[in-house]
Design a protein around this motif. Sequence first.
Motif, PDB file in Angstrom:
ATOM      1  N   ARG A  43       0.805  -1.228   0.000  1.00  0.00           N
ATOM      2  CA  ARG A  43       0.000   0.000   0.000  1.00  0.00           C
ATOM      3  C   ARG A  43       0.837   1.276   0.000  1.00  0.00           C
ATOM      4  NH1 ARG A  43      -3.638  -1.966   4.995  1.00  0.00           N
ATOM      5  NH2 ARG A  43      -4.267  -3.956   4.083  1.00  0.00           N
ATOM      6  N   TRP A  44       2.103   1.173   0.456  1.00  0.00           N
ATOM      7  CA  TRP A  44       2.896   2.409   0.583  1.00  0.00           C
ATOM      8  C   TRP A  44       4.315   2.295   0.031  1.00  0.00           C
ATOM      9  CZ3 TRP A  44       7.321   2.816   3.621  1.00  0.00           C
ATOM     10  CH2 TRP A  44       7.571   1.730   4.465  1.00  0.00           C
ATOM     11  N   PHE A  45       4.812   1.119  -0.184  1.00  0.00           N
ATOM     12  CA  PHE A  45       6.176   0.954  -0.684  1.00  0.00           C
ATOM     13  C   PHE A  45       6.186  -0.008  -1.854  1.00  0.00           C
ATOM     14  CE2 PHE A  45      10.609  -0.446  -0.630  1.00  0.00           C
ATOM     15  CZ  PHE A  45      11.259   0.760  -0.493  1.00  0.00           C
ATOM     16  N   GLY A  46       5.673  -1.174  -1.600  1.00  0.00           N
ATOM     17  CA  GLY A  46       5.604  -2.211  -2.602  1.00  0.00           C
ATOM     18  C   GLY A  46       5.528  -3.565  -1.941  1.00  0.00           C
ATOM     19  N   PRO A  47       5.007  -4.562  -2.647  1.00  0.00           N
ATOM     20  CA  PRO A  47       4.939  -5.905  -2.080  1.00  0.00           C
ATOM     21  C   PRO A  47       6.320  -6.553  -2.060  1.00  0.00           C
ATOM     22  CG  PRO A  47       4.228  -5.940  -4.346  1.00  0.00           C
ATOM     23  CD  PRO A  47       4.488  -4.486  -3.996  1.00  0.00           C
ATOM     24  N   TRP A  48       6.430  -7.583  -1.287  1.00  0.00           N
ATOM     25  CA  TRP A  48       7.672  -8.348  -1.273  1.00  0.00           C
ATOM     26  C   TRP A  48       7.326  -9.831  -1.232  1.00  0.00           C
ATOM     27  CZ3 TRP A  48       8.644 -11.506   2.888  1.00  0.00           C
ATOM     28  CH2 TRP A  48       7.964 -11.214   4.076  1.00  0.00           C
ATOM     29  N   GLU A  49       8.305 -10.640  -1.641  1.00  0.00           N
ATOM     30  CA  GLU A  49       8.123 -12.085  -1.611  1.00  0.00           C
ATOM     31  C   GLU A  49       9.411 -12.748  -1.183  1.00  0.00           C
ATOM     32  OE1 GLU A  49       8.708 -12.962  -6.350  1.00  0.00           O
ATOM     33  OE2 GLU A  49       6.718 -12.333  -5.681  1.00  0.00           O
ATOM     34  N   GLY A  50       9.260 -13.911  -0.574  1.00  0.00           N
ATOM     35  CA  GLY A  50      10.410 -14.665  -0.100  1.00  0.00           C
ATOM     36  C   GLY A  50      10.245 -15.015   1.362  1.00  0.00           C
ATOM     37  N   GLN A  51      11.261 -15.635   1.909  1.00  0.00           N
ATOM     38  CA  GLN A  51      11.266 -16.047   3.308  1.00  0.00           C
ATOM     39  C   GLN A  51      12.089 -15.045   4.112  1.00  0.00           C
ATOM     40  OE1 GLN A  51       9.490 -18.645   4.584  1.00  0.00           O
ATOM     41  NE2 GLN A  51       8.655 -18.812   2.522  1.00  0.00           N
ATOM     42  N   ALA A  52      11.413 -14.073   4.704  1.00  0.00           N
ATOM     43  CA  ALA A  52      12.106 -13.021   5.450  1.00  0.00           C
ATOM     44  C   ALA A  52      12.610 -13.561   6.792  1.00  0.00           C
ATOM     45  CB  ALA A  52      11.175 -11.842   5.682  1.00  0.00           C
ATOM     46  N   ALA A  53      13.894 -13.360   7.026  1.00  0.00           N
ATOM     47  CA  ALA A  53      14.529 -13.740   8.286  1.00  0.00           C
ATOM     48  C   ALA A  53      15.917 -13.111   8.295  1.00  0.00           C
ATOM     49  CB  ALA A  53      14.645 -15.259   8.409  1.00  0.00           C
ATOM     50  N   PRO A  54      16.464 -12.849   9.483  1.00  0.00           N
ATOM     51  CA  PRO A  54      17.814 -12.291   9.529  1.00  0.00           C
ATOM     52  C   PRO A  54      18.797 -13.140   8.733  1.00  0.00           C
ATOM     53  CG  PRO A  54      16.803 -12.183  11.692  1.00  0.00           C
ATOM     54  CD  PRO A  54      15.877 -12.998  10.819  1.00  0.00           C
ATOM     55  N   GLY A  55      19.591 -12.461   7.906  1.00  0.00           N
ATOM     56  CA  GLY A  55      20.572 -13.142   7.075  1.00  0.00           C
ATOM     57  C   GLY A  55      20.030 -13.626   5.741  1.00  0.00           C
ATOM     58  N   ARG A  56      18.738 -13.431   5.501  1.00  0.00           N
ATOM     59  CA  ARG A  56      18.123 -13.868   4.244  1.00  0.00           C
ATOM     60  C   ARG A  56      17.697 -12.654   3.434  1.00  0.00           C
ATOM     61  NH1 ARG A  56      15.140 -19.435   4.667  1.00  0.00           N
ATOM     62  NH2 ARG A  56      15.237 -18.968   2.472  1.00  0.00           N
ATOM     63  N   SER A  57      17.500 -12.856   2.143  1.00  0.00           N
ATOM     64  CA  SER A  57      17.051 -11.782   1.259  1.00  0.00           C
ATOM     65  C   SER A  57      15.650 -12.069   0.752  1.00  0.00           C
ATOM     66  CB  SER A  57      18.003 -11.627   0.071  1.00  0.00           C
ATOM     67  OG  SER A  57      19.254 -11.141   0.501  1.00  0.00           O
ATOM     68  N   VAL A  58      14.922 -10.988   0.490  1.00  0.00           N
ATOM     69  CA  VAL A  58      13.601 -11.070  -0.122  1.00  0.00           C
ATOM     70  C   VAL A  58      13.617 -10.187  -1.357  1.00  0.00           C
ATOM     71  CG1 VAL A  58      12.401 -11.547   2.047  1.00  0.00           C
ATOM     72  CG2 VAL A  58      12.684  -9.174   1.291  1.00  0.00           C
ATOM     73  N   LYS A  59      12.661 -10.384  -2.233  1.00  0.00           N
ATOM     74  CA  LYS A  59      12.502  -9.529  -3.405  1.00  0.00           C
ATOM     75  C   LYS A  59      11.402  -8.530  -3.097  1.00  0.00           C
ATOM     76  CE  LYS A  59      14.419 -11.895  -7.237  1.00  0.00           C
ATOM     77  NZ  LYS A  59      15.541 -11.037  -7.383  1.00  0.00           N
ATOM     78  N   VAL A  60      11.714  -7.240  -3.307  1.00  0.00           N
ATOM     79  CA  VAL A  60      10.769  -6.164  -3.040  1.00  0.00           C
ATOM     80  C   VAL A  60      10.496  -5.428  -4.343  1.00  0.00           C
ATOM     81  CG1 VAL A  60      10.385  -4.023  -1.760  1.00  0.00           C
ATOM     82  CG2 VAL A  60      11.660  -5.897  -0.691  1.00  0.00           C
TER      83      VAL A  60
END
Length: 165
Positions: A43-60
């Motif tokens: 709603r304000w930045f953009g959606p993201w996908e992936g497994q969010a956790a410290p040390g991991r990356s997601v796609k935004v």
Amino acid sequence: MSPVPTGRLFRTDTGADLVLTRTFRAPAEDVWASLTEPERTARWFGPWEGQAAPGRSVKVQLAFEEGAPWMDVRVEACEAPRRLELSSVDESGTWRTELLLSDVDGGTELRFVHHLDGAEGIAEVGPGWEFYLDLLVAAREGRPPVSFDDYYPAQKPYYEGLTAE
């Protein structure tokens, strides 16, 4: 609309921190959800996908940027519902940000910190973060999105004049 710039610049051992704050009449857990749940960040930045956790990356997806590009964002630290530290790299360089939530006067203050190596580019970066944080406010309040044209170049002189405290 003529939004007033709020950013402040603080000197650090490694450069400077650009700090912007927003206050919400909501508990930290609800504001946290606006910062971390994909359907709410959309709603304000953009959606993201992936497994969010410290040390991991997601796609935004940068939904409010031209072409709505996707980028990789690494979760450096996540201490729900108080602290989220992120980093990403693009053609402009490395982006290191922290989102810190604290209780204030029955609500929640969001302290957004962009860790900078120096003040280069702050005249463009500052208005951009003002825009995104005001998009967050508008989304949470059910108002229409703000327009980037109200932030840049109007806020450029303010940010060019900032000096680290």
